[in-house]
Design a protein around this motif. Structure first.
Motif, mmCIF file in Angstrom:
data_model
loop_
_atom_site.group_PDB
_atom_site.id
_atom_site.type_symbol
_atom_site.label_atom_id
_atom_site.label_comp_id
_atom_site.label_asym_id
_atom_site.label_seq_id
_atom_site.Cartn_x
_atom_site.Cartn_y
_atom_site.Cartn_z
ATOM 1 N N HIS A 1 28.963 33.817 -41.573
ATOM 2 C CA HIS A 1 28.109 33.961 -42.331
ATOM 3 C C HIS A 1 28.921 35.200 -42.268
ATOM 4 O O HIS A 1 29.095 36.067 -41.569
ATOM 5 C CB HIS A 1 26.231 33.827 -42.118
ATOM 6 N N GLN A 2 28.687 35.719 -43.830
ATOM 7 C CA GLN A 2 29.260 37.451 -44.390
ATOM 8 C C GLN A 2 27.604 37.908 -44.365
ATOM 9 O O GLN A 2 27.160 37.604 -45.415
ATOM 10 C CB GLN A 2 30.312 36.966 -45.199
ATOM 11 N N MET A 3 27.541 38.346 -43.412
ATOM 12 C CA MET A 3 25.932 39.238 -43.709
ATOM 13 C C MET A 3 26.046 39.529 -44.787
ATOM 14 O O MET A 3 26.395 40.586 -45.221
ATOM 15 C CB MET A 3 25.375 39.622 -42.975
ATOM 16 N N GLY A 4 24.473 39.820 -45.867
ATOM 17 C CA GLY A 4 23.690 40.797 -46.606
ATOM 18 C C GLY A 4 22.818 40.830 -46.563
ATOM 19 O O GLY A 4 21.931 40.799 -45.045
ATOM 20 N N SER B 1 34.573 35.396 -48.441
ATOM 21 C CA SER B 1 35.709 34.772 -49.385
ATOM 22 C C SER B 1 34.774 33.486 -49.986
ATOM 23 O O SER B 1 33.760 34.153 -50.331
ATOM 24 C CB SER B 1 36.481 33.346 -48.526
ATOM 25 N N SER B 2 34.901 32.655 -51.335
ATOM 26 C CA SER B 2 34.725 31.447 -51.775
ATOM 27 C C SER B 2 35.063 30.562 -51.913
ATOM 28 O O SER B 2 35.627 30.282 -50.610
ATOM 29 C CB SER B 2 34.555 32.365 -53.641
ATOM 30 N N SER B 3 34.962 29.714 -53.051
ATOM 31 C CA SER B 3 35.958 29.019 -53.410
ATOM 32 C C SER B 3 37.178 28.766 -52.555
ATOM 33 O O SER B 3 37.908 27.811 -53.068
ATOM 34 C CB SER B 3 36.001 28.253 -54.572
ATOM 35 N N ASP B 4 37.851 30.308 -53.212
ATOM 36 C CA ASP B 4 39.263 30.522 -52.348
ATOM 37 C C ASP B 4 39.715 30.060 -51.049
ATOM 38 O O ASP B 4 40.406 30.269 -50.481
ATOM 39 C CB ASP B 4 39.801 31.612 -52.935
ATOM 40 N N VAL B 5 38.952 29.636 -50.512
ATOM 41 C CA VAL B 5 38.616 29.453 -48.994
ATOM 42 C C VAL B 5 39.508 28.151 -48.276
ATOM 43 O O VAL B 5 40.160 28.262 -47.402
ATOM 44 C CB VAL B 5 37.098 28.785 -48.327
ATOM 45 N N VAL B 6 39.778 27.424 -49.399
ATOM 46 C CA VAL B 6 40.815 26.451 -50.013
ATOM 47 C C VAL B 6 42.220 27.129 -50.249
ATOM 48 O O VAL B 6 42.611 26.314 -49.051
ATOM 49 C CB VAL B 6 40.255 25.283 -51.442
ATOM 50 N N CYS C 1 36.921 31.494 -42.511
ATOM 51 C CA CYS C 1 36.259 32.157 -43.426
ATOM 52 C C CYS C 1 34.696 32.400 -43.515
ATOM 53 O O CYS C 1 34.291 32.274 -42.910
ATOM 54 C CB CYS C 1 36.926 31.263 -44.520
ATOM 55 N N ALA C 2 34.746 33.686 -44.038
ATOM 56 C CA ALA C 2 32.954 34.072 -44.159
ATOM 57 C C ALA C 2 33.001 34.084 -45.410
ATOM 58 O O ALA C 2 33.293 34.338 -46.183
ATOM 59 C CB ALA C 2 33.166 35.062 -43.597
ATOM 60 N N THR C 3 31.750 33.675 -45.611
ATOM 61 C CA THR C 3 30.794 34.171 -46.899
ATOM 62 C C THR C 3 29.794 34.284 -47.121
ATOM 63 O O THR C 3 29.149 34.717 -46.164
ATOM 64 C CB THR C 3 31.286 32.406 -48.056
ATOM 65 N N LEU D 1 29.590 38.680 -51.827
ATOM 66 C CA LEU D 1 29.507 39.369 -50.440
ATOM 67 C C LEU D 1 31.074 38.069 -50.565
ATOM 68 O O LEU D 1 31.265 37.538 -49.725
ATOM 69 C CB LEU D 1 28.442 38.603 -49.394
ATOM 70 N N ARG D 2 31.051 37.104 -51.577
ATOM 71 C CA ARG D 2 32.057 36.130 -51.769
ATOM 72 C C ARG D 2 33.571 36.690 -52.120
ATOM 73 O O ARG D 2 34.472 36.211 -52.825
ATOM 74 C CB ARG D 2 31.613 35.101 -52.837
ATOM 75 N N ARG D 3 33.401 38.109 -52.869
ATOM 76 C CA ARG D 3 34.376 39.007 -52.961
ATOM 77 C C ARG D 3 34.577 40.549 -52.793
ATOM 78 O O ARG D 3 33.260 41.178 -53.273
ATOM 79 C CB ARG D 3 34.894 38.609 -54.616
#
Length: 382
Positions: free
Chosen positions: A5-8, A219-224, A234-236, A242-244
């Motif tokens: 988790h990327q905490m926000g 990270s976002s869908s670019d986790v791939v 990876c964290a989101t 929080l995804r970029r």
């Protein structure tokens, strides 16, 4: 390896939400939480099996908005005017940081790193030195050190720059790097610069080749892509910022695609869809590569069928977060291959285009998938 988790802001309830147990840890945010609340988050984490809490000092947060950072004892008042080449300044900061982390007891402590105006070799060398000093201060504690690496994506577009940066970072005495990729793209938009993406993948691969684990934050869908390059974790987070990570991530989103609107993440398109677009796409029965059953997706579809006017923003956050942890698990296990996943999504966008199915958001057209596929293919090429 499991996602983080990327905490926000107001993210605590997602840590213990039913259906999100796949996450293996959380990257803590002193920007959003004071010491008392974060100590409670860490205490909860200790009670869970194999759940890690990573303290990110977030010294790289732009000076325009620092949230609760100034309330933390380690955060220096002179951060905007200090001589960052001063060993004594960094030493004082590290002493204060270790003292506070010893009190609250996270699993790991990320080294402090500032957000520079440019990225010369000297910057990375200084950050590695700071990380090494953190290593020495954590000897004898239960906390492990992590080297923070803040890297501008445009910097990585320069040929061989990724390998040069990787060479400097690999001198770190830590065995784990927390990588923050600084993008010029808006948080809502997918990355689309081939050389930047390829450079980031080469940096991750170079660090892994040096025996260093890599956690890619924000990270976002670019986790791939990052997993294809060898990222360990990876964290989101629930919000798009929080995804970029961008310099403007604390500003209100501009134009369409921002604000508190619900978005459905669709793996068959590798895209975020608004409600109107979701309802437009569903009848197409686009092929997928065997995605896992997402309980929050099922709740959203059920609600749209019976109460289409009812808000589903909280479910949208959970639907994406479930997908993110699940795709990381499937990529690690080899049940899905990045190239195949992107090829399938690219083909589905062609199907929509041929049928004149157009999204409400003009720029939501799958145009990022060709750059992603090209970056991946060229990264994997001998």
């Amino acid at each position: 390896m499991p996602a983080y988790h990327q905490m926000g802001h107001d993210s605590e309830n997602l840590l213990w939400a039913d259906g999100l147990a796949q996450y293996g840890g959380a990257i803590l945010s002193p920007v959003n939480y004071d010491q008392v609340k974060m100590a409670a988050q860490i205490a909860w984490g200790r009670e869970q099996a194999n759940f890690e809490t990573l303290f990110d000092p977030q010294m790289y947060v732009p000076n325009s908005e620092r949230g609760r950072l100034r309330d933390w004892p380690y955060f220096p008042n002179d951060v905007d005017t200090a001589d960052l080449a001063s060993d004594s300044w960094w030493s004082g900061l590290l002493d204060a940081l270790v003292n506070i982390c010893t009190e609250i007891g996270p699993t790991a402590v990320c080294s402090p790193a500032v957000l520079p105006a440019s990225y010369p070799d000297e910057y990375f060398a200084r950050m590695v030195t700071v990380g090494d000093q953190l290593v020495s201060r954590l000897v004898g504690t239960a906390m492990r050190p992590m080297q923070t690496a803040v890297v501008g994506l445009p910097e990585l577009a320069t040929p061989d720059r990724a390998l040069a940066i990787g060479s400097i970072l690999s001198r770190s005495k830590t065995s784990h790097i927390y990588l923050v990729l600084v993008s010029l793209a808006e948080p809502r938009r997918e990355l689309a610069e081939v050389e930047e993406i390829k450079g980031a993948m080469r940096l991750i691969a170079a660090l892994r080749a040096a025996g260093i684990e890599v956690t890619v934050g924000f990270s976002s869908s670019d986790v791939v892509l990052w997993k294809a390059a060898g990222a360990t974790h990876c964290a989101t987070g629930k919000f798009f910022n929080l995804r970029r990570f961008t310099r403007t991530r604390f500003e209100e989103p501009r134009g369409q695609g921002g604000g508190q609107l619900p978005y459905w993440f669709d793996e068959s398109l590798m895209a975020f869809l608004r409600q109107s677009d979701l309802l437009r796409v569903l009848p197409m029965n686009l092929p997928s590569l065997g995605t896992s059953v997402n309980p929050f997706a099922e709740q959203i579809l059920g609600q749209l069928a019976t109460e289409p006017e009812r808000a589903w923003l909280a479910l949208a956050w959970r639907q994406f977060l479930f997908w993110f942890a699940d795709i990381e698990n499937r990529l690690d296990g080899g049940s899905v291959i990045p190239a195949g996943l992107l090829r399938n999504a690219d083909g589905n966008w062609r199907t929509l285009d041929d049928a004149d199915v157009l999204m409400e958001e003009r720029r939501n057209d799958g145009g990022w998938l060709r750059p992603w596929r090209r970056a991946l293919a060229e990264f994997l090429a001998p």
